[in-house]
Design a protein around this motif. Structure first.
Motif, mmCIF file in Angstrom:
data_model
loop_
_atom_site.group_PDB
_atom_site.id
_atom_site.type_symbol
_atom_site.label_atom_id
_atom_site.label_comp_id
_atom_site.label_asym_id
_atom_site.label_seq_id
_atom_site.Cartn_x
_atom_site.Cartn_y
_atom_site.Cartn_z
ATOM 1 N N SER A 216 -13.151 120.656 -64.297
ATOM 2 C CA SER A 216 -14.356 120.897 -65.098
ATOM 3 C C SER A 216 -14.065 121.717 -66.342
ATOM 4 O O SER A 216 -14.937 121.847 -67.217
ATOM 5 C CB SER A 216 -15.418 121.609 -64.256
ATOM 6 O OG SER A 216 -14.980 122.918 -63.887
ATOM 7 N N ILE A 218 -12.513 120.993 -68.802
ATOM 8 C CA ILE A 218 -12.607 120.158 -69.996
ATOM 9 C C ILE A 218 -13.947 120.351 -70.700
ATOM 10 O O ILE A 218 -14.023 120.415 -71.937
ATOM 11 C CB ILE A 218 -12.416 118.660 -69.628
ATOM 12 C CG1 ILE A 218 -11.019 118.415 -69.086
ATOM 13 C CG2 ILE A 218 -12.686 117.767 -70.829
ATOM 14 C CD1 ILE A 218 -10.805 117.007 -68.578
ATOM 15 N N SER A 219 -14.999 120.460 -69.921
ATOM 16 C CA SER A 219 -16.341 120.579 -70.506
ATOM 17 C C SER A 219 -16.838 122.006 -70.605
ATOM 18 O O SER A 219 -17.789 122.289 -71.349
ATOM 19 C CB SER A 219 -17.337 119.748 -69.681
ATOM 20 O OG SER A 219 -17.333 120.157 -68.321
ATOM 21 N N THR A 220 -16.207 122.935 -69.912
ATOM 22 C CA THR A 220 -16.725 124.315 -69.892
ATOM 23 C C THR A 220 -16.003 125.254 -70.849
ATOM 24 O O THR A 220 -16.559 126.289 -71.242
ATOM 25 C CB THR A 220 -16.639 124.907 -68.467
ATOM 26 O OG1 THR A 220 -15.278 124.912 -68.028
ATOM 27 C CG2 THR A 220 -17.484 124.084 -67.499
ATOM 28 N N GLN A 229 -8.627 126.163 -73.267
ATOM 29 C CA GLN A 229 -8.185 124.952 -73.954
ATOM 30 C C GLN A 229 -6.773 124.536 -73.536
ATOM 31 O O GLN A 229 -6.475 123.342 -73.457
ATOM 32 C CB GLN A 229 -8.248 125.146 -75.471
ATOM 33 C CG GLN A 229 -9.658 125.204 -76.025
ATOM 34 C CD GLN A 229 -10.439 123.917 -75.756
ATOM 35 O OE1 GLN A 229 -9.882 122.823 -75.732
ATOM 36 N NE2 GLN A 229 -11.752 124.052 -75.534
ATOM 37 N N ALA A 232 -7.463 122.842 -70.354
ATOM 38 C CA ALA A 232 -8.137 121.570 -70.589
ATOM 39 C C ALA A 232 -7.148 120.500 -71.062
ATOM 40 O O ALA A 232 -7.228 119.335 -70.650
ATOM 41 C CB ALA A 232 -9.252 121.757 -71.616
ATOM 42 N N LEU A 236 -6.483 116.926 -69.273
ATOM 43 C CA LEU A 236 -6.618 115.669 -70.015
ATOM 44 C C LEU A 236 -5.337 114.845 -69.935
ATOM 45 O O LEU A 236 -5.377 113.625 -69.731
ATOM 46 C CB LEU A 236 -6.959 115.959 -71.484
ATOM 47 C CG LEU A 236 -8.380 116.435 -71.763
ATOM 48 C CD1 LEU A 236 -8.488 117.029 -73.158
ATOM 49 C CD2 LEU A 236 -9.372 115.280 -71.592
ATOM 50 N N GLN A 244 -6.357 112.904 -76.537
ATOM 51 C CA GLN A 244 -7.390 113.936 -76.445
ATOM 52 C C GLN A 244 -6.773 115.297 -76.098
ATOM 53 O O GLN A 244 -7.235 116.335 -76.583
ATOM 54 C CB GLN A 244 -8.430 113.548 -75.403
ATOM 55 C CG GLN A 244 -9.296 112.370 -75.826
ATOM 56 C CD GLN A 244 -10.226 111.922 -74.712
ATOM 57 O OE1 GLN A 244 -9.884 111.030 -73.944
ATOM 58 N NE2 GLN A 244 -11.398 112.544 -74.623
ATOM 59 N N ALA A 248 -7.092 118.546 -78.589
ATOM 60 C CA ALA A 248 -7.658 119.825 -78.146
ATOM 61 C C ALA A 248 -6.783 120.992 -78.588
ATOM 62 O O ALA A 248 -7.285 122.028 -79.052
ATOM 63 C CB ALA A 248 -7.814 119.822 -76.622
#
Length: 294
Positions: A216, A218-220, A229, A232, A236, A244, A248
């Protein structure tokens, strides 16, 4: 084809070899399947080993001399190519000092010279030194133009598996990641940073780290959250979304400075190393990184 002295030789046309065509012994037998065919030819064996043999296979006649360094070098190259060909053609070696009538028959006045013989006649030739790749291409061209039915060379054996790598892979397949990583690291210490083992180390370290993150993230994670990051990007990439993941981290480089920017850039370079540098998405990401930095 221009001969050694600049005169145009009769390759592809008739060359008078009758002076060497007296009754001769049977030709040297061909090698066992897949073996190289390399023979030494003298004046008494020329007809059997070159003329008669060329009725059924391509014969490459190398005129050479022991005192000629280019001759010796070309001879070594031709022998290596003959071994690689696995009997697809025959290399016939002629020491011009021991068999002077053979070069005379071809009008050769300099060495080294290679003459392709097919169906009892020379069909092409070259003189002087050439790179192995050039000679290999010439042989293929000669065979194609003359319609020579080239036998298939024996397939090169697969290189033996490195027992160290096999043992490390078995540990990984058995789920003992720590032991596998240690094994690959030991191999990489010996084989160097560009070795297969070093690549395995980078991949395992990435997998272990990426699997520890909450997907999660990735979205938080906030855009300027360095730790978030970095995590994330791992998630990804683990999900087969490299573009992606790179974007990032490139965005993080744009938003940060100092040590934080260095961390983002370093992580991005580490992720690049997991791929072939020629991959289009890696090339594109490197360009974006350069723009972000400068």
């Amino acid at each position: 084809m221009t001969g050694p002295m600049g005169a145009r030789r009769g390759v592809g046309g008739a060359v008078d070899l009758s002076a060497l065509a007296a009754p001769k012994p049977e030709p040297t037998p061909p090698p066992a399947d897949g073996g190289p065919s390399i023979i030494e030819v003298s004046e008494p064996t020329f007809e059997a080993d070159v003329i008669v043999r060329s009725e059924r296979e391509l014969v490459l006649l190398l005129l050479w001399a022991r005192w000629s360094e280019p001759s010796v070098h070309l001879g070594q190259t031709m022998e290596q190519l003959a071994v690689a060909a696995g009997g697809a053609w025959t290399l016939a070696l002629v020491d011009v000092d021991a068999a002077p009538r053979i070069p005379q028959a071809f009008g050769a006045q300099n060495v080294p010279m290679v003459i392709a013989m097919w169906n009892q006649q020379p069909v092409s030739a070259f003189d002087g030194a050439k790179e192995p790749a050039e000679i290999a291409a010439w042989i293929q061209d000669v065979a194609a133009q003359a319609g020579v039915p080239m036998a298939s060379a024996a397939a090169e054996p697969e290189p033996a598996d490195d027992p160290r790598m096999v043992a490390a892979e078995e540990l990984l397949n058995a789920g003992d990641t720590d032991a596998a990583l240690a094994a690959y690291e030991a191999i990489a210490t010996t084989d160097g940073p560009k070795s297969e083992a070093a690549s395995a180390v980078r991949n395992i370290r990435f997998m272990v780290r990426a699997q520890q993150h909450d997907p999660s993230i990735i979205s938080t994670a906030a855009a300027d959250d360095v730790d978030g990051q970095l995590a994330a990007a791992d998630v990804l990439l683990l999900g087969q979304r490299p573009e992606q993941a790179f974007d990032a981290l490139i965005n993080l480089v744009r938003l940060t400075d100092g040590d934080d920017r260095t961390r983002a850039r370093t992580r991005l370079l580490e992720l690049f190393d997991l791929f072939d540098p020629a991959e289009p998405f890696v090339v594109a990401a490197r360009r974006k990184l350069a723009t972000a930095l400068y």
